[in-house]
Design a protein around this motif. Sequence first.
Motif, mmCIF file in Angstrom:
data_model
loop_
_atom_site.group_PDB
_atom_site.id
_atom_site.type_symbol
_atom_site.label_atom_id
_atom_site.label_comp_id
_atom_site.label_asym_id
_atom_site.label_seq_id
_atom_site.Cartn_x
_atom_site.Cartn_y
_atom_site.Cartn_z
ATOM 1 N N ALA A 199 2.444 1.826 -3.318
ATOM 2 C CA ALA A 199 1.434 2.194 -4.303
ATOM 3 C C ALA A 199 1.029 3.661 -4.139
ATOM 4 C CB ALA A 199 0.217 1.289 -4.172
ATOM 5 N N ILE A 200 0.915 4.122 -2.908
ATOM 6 C CA ILE A 200 0.553 5.520 -2.665
ATOM 7 C C ILE A 200 1.639 6.450 -3.182
ATOM 8 C CG2 ILE A 200 0.217 7.247 -0.846
ATOM 9 C CD1 ILE A 200 -1.241 5.029 0.746
ATOM 10 N N ILE A 201 2.893 6.123 -2.898
ATOM 11 C CA ILE A 201 4.001 6.963 -3.359
ATOM 12 C C ILE A 201 4.059 6.983 -4.886
ATOM 13 C CG2 ILE A 201 6.516 7.178 -3.388
ATOM 14 C CD1 ILE A 201 6.445 6.009 -0.499
ATOM 15 N N PHE A 202 3.946 5.814 -5.504
ATOM 16 C CA PHE A 202 3.961 5.731 -6.967
ATOM 17 C C PHE A 202 2.791 6.496 -7.565
ATOM 18 C CE2 PHE A 202 2.798 3.549 -10.936
ATOM 19 C CZ PHE A 202 3.958 3.764 -11.653
ATOM 20 N N ASN A 203 1.615 6.343 -6.977
ATOM 21 C CA ASN A 203 0.420 7.026 -7.455
ATOM 22 C C ASN A 203 0.579 8.545 -7.363
ATOM 23 O OD1 ASN A 203 -2.236 6.980 -8.501
ATOM 24 N ND2 ASN A 203 -3.048 7.342 -6.456
ATOM 25 N N LYS A 204 1.166 9.014 -6.274
ATOM 26 C CA LYS A 204 1.364 10.456 -6.104
ATOM 27 C C LYS A 204 2.342 10.994 -7.138
ATOM 28 C CE LYS A 204 -0.177 13.509 -3.367
ATOM 29 N NZ LYS A 204 -1.426 14.153 -3.762
ATOM 30 N N ALA A 205 3.425 10.241 -7.384
ATOM 31 C CA ALA A 205 4.394 10.669 -8.390
ATOM 32 C C ALA A 205 3.769 10.692 -9.784
ATOM 33 C CB ALA A 205 5.612 9.744 -8.367
ATOM 34 N N LEU A 206 2.970 9.687 -10.081
ATOM 35 C CA LEU A 206 2.308 9.632 -11.377
ATOM 36 C C LEU A 206 1.278 10.752 -11.513
ATOM 37 C CD1 LEU A 206 2.514 8.032 -13.928
ATOM 38 C CD2 LEU A 206 0.803 6.477 -13.053
ATOM 39 N N SER A 207 0.621 11.105 -10.426
ATOM 40 C CA SER A 207 -0.323 12.225 -10.449
ATOM 41 C C SER A 207 0.386 13.535 -10.777
ATOM 42 C CB SER A 207 -1.036 12.348 -9.101
ATOM 43 O OG SER A 207 -1.893 11.264 -8.908
ATOM 44 N N LEU A 208 1.602 13.698 -10.264
ATOM 45 C CA LEU A 208 2.386 14.900 -10.574
ATOM 46 C C LEU A 208 2.696 14.960 -12.066
ATOM 47 C CD1 LEU A 208 3.847 17.405 -9.526
ATOM 48 C CD2 LEU A 208 5.832 15.956 -9.106
ATOM 49 N N VAL A 209 3.035 13.823 -12.656
ATOM 50 C CA VAL A 209 3.301 13.764 -14.095
ATOM 51 C C VAL A 209 2.035 14.106 -14.877
ATOM 52 C CG1 VAL A 209 3.908 12.210 -15.990
ATOM 53 C CG2 VAL A 209 5.194 12.119 -13.858
ATOM 54 N N ALA A 222 0.425 13.367 4.513
ATOM 55 C CA ALA A 222 -0.099 12.010 4.367
ATOM 56 C C ALA A 222 1.029 10.983 4.304
ATOM 57 C CB ALA A 222 -0.963 11.918 3.109
ATOM 58 N N LEU A 223 2.122 11.332 3.652
ATOM 59 C CA LEU A 223 3.259 10.415 3.585
ATOM 60 C C LEU A 223 3.835 10.177 4.977
ATOM 61 C CD1 LEU A 223 5.203 8.757 1.893
ATOM 62 C CD2 LEU A 223 6.580 10.812 1.605
ATOM 63 N N GLY A 224 3.931 11.235 5.767
ATOM 64 C CA GLY A 224 4.418 11.092 7.138
ATOM 65 C C GLY A 224 3.488 10.226 7.975
ATOM 66 N N ARG A 225 2.191 10.433 7.819
ATOM 67 C CA ARG A 225 1.221 9.616 8.558
ATOM 68 C C ARG A 225 1.251 8.171 8.086
ATOM 69 N NH1 ARG A 225 -0.771 10.915 13.024
ATOM 70 N NH2 ARG A 225 -2.693 9.856 12.556
ATOM 71 N N GLY A 226 1.357 7.975 6.785
ATOM 72 C CA GLY A 226 1.371 6.620 6.235
ATOM 73 C C GLY A 226 2.603 5.836 6.622
ATOM 74 N N SER A 227 3.738 6.512 6.691
ATOM 75 C CA SER A 227 4.956 5.783 7.048
ATOM 76 C C SER A 227 4.977 5.411 8.504
ATOM 77 C CB SER A 227 6.206 6.576 6.653
ATOM 78 O OG SER A 227 6.141 7.888 7.100
ATOM 79 N N CYS A 228 4.158 6.030 9.333
ATOM 80 C CA CYS A 228 4.033 5.605 10.731
ATOM 81 C C CYS A 228 3.394 4.223 10.820
ATOM 82 C CB CYS A 228 3.158 6.585 11.522
ATOM 83 S SG CYS A 228 3.858 8.207 11.743
ATOM 84 N N TYR A 229 2.563 3.900 9.828
ATOM 85 C CA TYR A 229 1.843 2.636 9.843
ATOM 86 C C TYR A 229 2.458 1.590 8.915
ATOM 87 C CZ TYR A 229 -1.553 5.695 11.999
ATOM 88 O OH TYR A 229 -2.152 6.593 12.805
ATOM 89 N N ALA A 230 3.595 1.905 8.325
ATOM 90 C CA ALA A 230 4.232 0.955 7.408
ATOM 91 C C ALA A 230 4.695 -0.280 8.191
ATOM 92 C CB ALA A 230 5.417 1.607 6.721
ATOM 93 N N PRO A 231 4.553 -1.447 7.612
ATOM 94 C CA PRO A 231 4.999 -2.650 8.308
ATOM 95 C C PRO A 231 6.499 -2.646 8.507
ATOM 96 C CG PRO A 231 4.383 -3.152 6.041
ATOM 97 C CD PRO A 231 4.023 -1.723 6.284
ATOM 98 N N ALA A 232 6.926 -3.144 9.633
ATOM 99 C CA ALA A 232 8.355 -3.218 9.929
ATOM 100 C C ALA A 232 8.994 -4.294 9.065
ATOM 101 C CB ALA A 232 8.565 -3.528 11.405
ATOM 102 N N THR A 233 10.195 -4.006 8.589
ATOM 103 C CA THR A 233 10.906 -5.008 7.810
ATOM 104 C C THR A 233 11.811 -5.803 8.744
ATOM 105 O OG1 THR A 233 12.613 -3.377 7.318
ATOM 106 C CG2 THR A 233 10.885 -3.653 5.693
ATOM 107 N N PRO A 234 11.839 -7.112 8.569
ATOM 108 C CA PRO A 234 12.686 -7.924 9.445
ATOM 109 C C PRO A 234 14.159 -7.632 9.203
ATOM 110 C CG PRO A 234 11.688 -9.261 7.735
ATOM 111 C CD PRO A 234 11.125 -7.885 7.592
ATOM 112 N N THR A 239 0.803 -1.221 0.000
ATOM 113 C CA THR A 239 0.000 0.000 0.000
ATOM 114 C C THR A 239 0.836 1.272 0.000
ATOM 115 O OG1 THR A 239 -1.728 -1.207 1.159
ATOM 116 C CG2 THR A 239 -1.888 1.179 1.171
ATOM 117 N N LEU A 240 1.840 1.344 0.866
ATOM 118 C CA LEU A 240 2.642 2.567 0.944
ATOM 119 C C LEU A 240 3.386 2.821 -0.367
ATOM 120 C CD1 LEU A 240 3.455 4.925 2.686
ATOM 121 C CD2 LEU A 240 5.353 3.567 3.566
#
Length: 114
Positions: free
Chosen positions: A51-61, A100-112, A48-49
């Motif tokens: 996809a959101i970043i990619f979607n935002k970048a594509l929206s800018l384009v 929104a990016l700051g809020r979303g990265s708070c909920y990003a799953p931790a990587t092992p 999800t995170l």
Amino acid sequence: MWPQARRSQRIAQGLVASGLIGTLGGLIGLGGAEFRLTVLVGWFRLPTLEAIIFNKALSLVVVAVALVARLKTIPIAQTLGHIDVVLNLLAGSLIGAFWALGRGSCYAPATPPA
């Protein structure tokens, strides 16, 4: 990396999805971001995170291309006459995206650990 057949299938799916999103978004007057995000997460199984970043970048384009395309029909002088509105919308969009990016990265799953 995907095998060649799987990669070709993903490219074909991407072309079909982007054509449908562009058509539907254009018909109802949206850029397509509302539909693109669900396709990225649901169909292409992007996290999800990402996809959101990619979607935002594509929206800018999309916005940049739309601005250039519209310069052919709307004179730049007329656009500059409303520069306060343009800058206000741009600033609000960027501030909202970073918030929104700051809020979303708070909920990003931790990587092992590796």
